[in-house]
Design a protein around this motif. Structure first.
Motif, PDB file in Angstrom:
ATOM      1  N   ARG A  52      45.072  45.247  37.205  1.00  0.00           N
ATOM      2  CA  ARG A  52      45.752  44.041  36.752  1.00  0.00           C
ATOM      3  C   ARG A  52      47.250  44.180  36.995  1.00  0.00           C
ATOM      4  N   PRO A  53      47.928  43.071  37.330  1.00  0.00           N
ATOM      5  CA  PRO A  53      49.363  43.147  37.612  1.00  0.00           C
ATOM      6  C   PRO A  53      50.194  43.292  36.347  1.00  0.00           C
ATOM      7  N   ASP A  54      51.400  43.806  36.532  1.00  0.00           N
ATOM      8  CA  ASP A  54      52.424  43.812  35.474  1.00  0.00           C
ATOM      9  C   ASP A  54      51.972  44.505  34.189  1.00  0.00           C
ATOM     10  N   ASN A  55      51.323  45.664  34.346  1.00  0.00           N
ATOM     11  CA  ASN A  55      50.899  46.398  33.149  1.00  0.00           C
ATOM     12  C   ASN A  55      51.464  47.813  33.102  1.00  0.00           C
ATOM     13  N   GLY A  56      52.485  48.075  33.918  1.00  0.00           N
ATOM     14  CA  GLY A  56      53.100  49.394  33.913  1.00  0.00           C
ATOM     15  C   GLY A  56      52.288  50.466  34.591  1.00  0.00           C
ATOM     16  N   ARG A  57      51.273  50.055  35.342  1.00  0.00           N
ATOM     17  CA  ARG A  57      50.417  50.976  36.081  1.00  0.00           C
ATOM     18  C   ARG A  57      50.284  50.473  37.518  1.00  0.00           C
ATOM     19  N   MET A  58      49.853  51.341  38.416  1.00  0.00           N
ATOM     20  CA  MET A  58      49.791  50.978  39.833  1.00  0.00           C
ATOM     21  C   MET A  58      48.504  51.482  40.487  1.00  0.00           C
ATOM     22  N   ARG A 118      45.508  37.810  46.526  1.00  0.00           N
ATOM     23  CA  ARG A 118      44.359  36.913  46.628  1.00  0.00           C
ATOM     24  C   ARG A 118      43.408  37.185  45.465  1.00  0.00           C
ATOM     25  N   PRO A 119      42.556  36.217  45.116  1.00  0.00           N
ATOM     26  CA  PRO A 119      41.578  36.465  44.044  1.00  0.00           C
ATOM     27  C   PRO A 119      40.742  37.701  44.373  1.00  0.00           C
ATOM     28  N   MET A 120      40.714  38.650  43.462  1.00  0.00           N
ATOM     29  CA  MET A 120      39.994  39.897  43.715  1.00  0.00           C
ATOM     30  C   MET A 120      38.487  39.700  43.590  1.00  0.00           C
ATOM     31  N   LEU A 145      36.745  51.135  29.635  1.00  0.00           N
ATOM     32  CA  LEU A 145      38.084  50.627  29.345  1.00  0.00           C
ATOM     33  C   LEU A 145      38.067  49.578  28.234  1.00  0.00           C
ATOM     34  N   GLY A 146      36.886  49.031  27.959  1.00  0.00           N
ATOM     35  CA  GLY A 146      36.796  47.969  26.964  1.00  0.00           C
ATOM     36  C   GLY A 146      37.404  46.668  27.460  1.00  0.00           C
ATOM     37  N   GLU A 147      37.315  46.431  28.778  1.00  0.00           N
ATOM     38  CA  GLU A 147      37.917  45.257  29.392  1.00  0.00           C
ATOM     39  C   GLU A 147      36.889  44.510  30.229  1.00  0.00           C
ATOM     40  N   GLU A 148      37.180  43.236  30.459  1.00  0.00           N
ATOM     41  CA  GLU A 148      36.381  42.446  31.386  1.00  0.00           C
ATOM     42  C   GLU A 148      36.733  42.849  32.822  1.00  0.00           C
ATOM     43  N   ILE A 149      35.749  42.812  33.692  1.00  0.00           N
ATOM     44  CA  ILE A 149      36.034  43.046  35.116  1.00  0.00           C
ATOM     45  C   ILE A 149      36.940  41.910  35.599  1.00  0.00           C
ATOM     46  N   PRO A 150      38.085  42.224  36.218  1.00  0.00           N
ATOM     47  CA  PRO A 150      39.049  41.179  36.592  1.00  0.00           C
ATOM     48  C   PRO A 150      38.656  40.409  37.856  1.00  0.00           C
ATOM     49  N   PRO A 173      44.337  37.529  40.651  1.00  0.00           N
ATOM     50  CA  PRO A 173      45.083  37.812  41.879  1.00  0.00           C
ATOM     51  C   PRO A 173      45.378  39.300  42.034  1.00  0.00           C
ATOM     52  N   GLY A 174      45.150  39.800  43.229  1.00  0.00           N
ATOM     53  CA  GLY A 174      45.389  41.216  43.494  1.00  0.00           C
ATOM     54  C   GLY A 174      45.345  41.485  44.988  1.00  0.00           C
ATOM     55  N   THR A 175      45.292  42.759  45.344  1.00  0.00           N
ATOM     56  CA  THR A 175      45.314  43.161  46.745  1.00  0.00           C
ATOM     57  C   THR A 175      44.300  44.261  46.983  1.00  0.00           C
ATOM     58  N   ASN A 176      44.012  44.514  48.255  1.00  0.00           N
ATOM     59  CA  ASN A 176      43.190  45.666  48.610  1.00  0.00           C
ATOM     60  C   ASN A 176      43.589  46.124  50.005  1.00  0.00           C
ATOM     61  N   PRO A 177      43.324  47.389  50.338  1.00  0.00           N
ATOM     62  CA  PRO A 177      43.775  47.924  51.639  1.00  0.00           C
ATOM     63  C   PRO A 177      43.225  47.188  52.847  1.00  0.00           C
ATOM     64  N   ASN A 178      41.974  46.689  52.774  1.00  0.00           N
ATOM     65  CA  ASN A 178      41.390  46.031  53.937  1.00  0.00           C
ATOM     66  C   ASN A 178      42.083  44.714  54.263  1.00  0.00           C
ATOM     67  N   ASP A 179      42.314  43.882  53.245  1.00  0.00           N
ATOM     68  CA  ASP A 179      43.030  42.627  53.487  1.00  0.00           C
ATOM     69  C   ASP A 179      44.438  42.905  54.003  1.00  0.00           C
ATOM     70  N   MET A 180      45.092  43.892  53.401  1.00  0.00           N
ATOM     71  CA  MET A 180      46.468  44.215  53.768  1.00  0.00           C
ATOM     72  C   MET A 180      46.538  44.687  55.226  1.00  0.00           C
TER      73      MET A 180
END
Length: 209
Positions: free
Chosen positions: A130-136, A158-160, A180-185, A189-196
């Motif tokens: 997820r974007p903007d969460n202090g992690r990469m 793009r939509p992941m 993680l106790g989270e919903e699959i995102p 919006p996000g990125t991946n190496p293949n699209d890039m």
């Protein structure tokens, strides 16, 4: 004296030849096909459709006078890795690493982009994707760092998609996000190496295989 100069010149010439075979510059992007694992398999299933290569990772080349490194976001967080170590983590064909180096066609702002990428050193890996969460995660590091001179991101988000080609959700993602106790995102919006790697702003400059 002439013989001495000749002998000294031989290793220098060989070194120059070796360098020319690997024409990397700082800021080039290294797209990697990773060794098989549950994670790389899940990434490939979701993002590797219609690709010549199923990239699972991307890093940023940092070329020095003495040491060549890769700035990357891995399970250990955003870190600097020796280039040889990075290549050693790749899947291989005929004992050569499946890594392709690509360069922006317009390199005007690459130095500033690399400085931004360095500012993220030490951040933990983003298993939440997820974007903007202090992690990469790996392509997020590139997405956040590479900006135009006007401050706009060079690579689009793009939509992941986390689903395999048949529409099923790989067990790896189900178990990871349950922990993680989270919903699959899915669709976030996000990125991946293949699209890039397919983006028209890049051009291939070198491959190790």
């Amino acid at each position: 004296m002439r013989k001495l100069l000749l002998y000294i010149g031989i290793p220098c010439t060989l070194l120059a030849c070796a360098r020319s075979e690997q024409p990397l510059r700082s800021g080039d992007l290294l797209f990697q096909v990773g060794r098989e694992s549950a994670m790389s398999g899940a990434i490939t299933a979701a993002t590797g459709k219609d690709c010549e290569f199923k990239f699972t990772h991307v890093g940023i080349a940092v070329i020095g006078d003495r040491t060549d490194s890769v700035l990357e976001a891995t399970s250990g967080g955003v870190r600097m890795t020796a280039l040889n170590e990075f290549l050693g983590k790749s899947a291989r064909t005929k004992d050569r690493p499946l890594v392709i180096a690509m360069r922006l066609k317009d390199t005007t702002g690459v130095a500033a982009s690399l400085r931004r990428a360095r500012s993220f050193l030490g951040q933990p890996y983003d298993y939440s994707y997820r974007p903007d969460n202090g992690r990469m995660y790996c392509s997020e590091l590139v997405w956040e760092s590479y900006l135009t001179l006007a401050g706009e991101r060079i690579f689009p988000a793009r939509p992941m998609n986390f689903r395999a080609a048949d529409g099923s959700m790989p067990v790896f993602w189900v178990e990871l996000f349950e922990k993680l106790g989270e919903e699959i995102p899915e669709g976030v919006p996000g990125t991946n190496p293949n699209d890039m790697a397919r983006d028209s702003v890049l051009t291939e400059i070198f491959r190790w295989f």
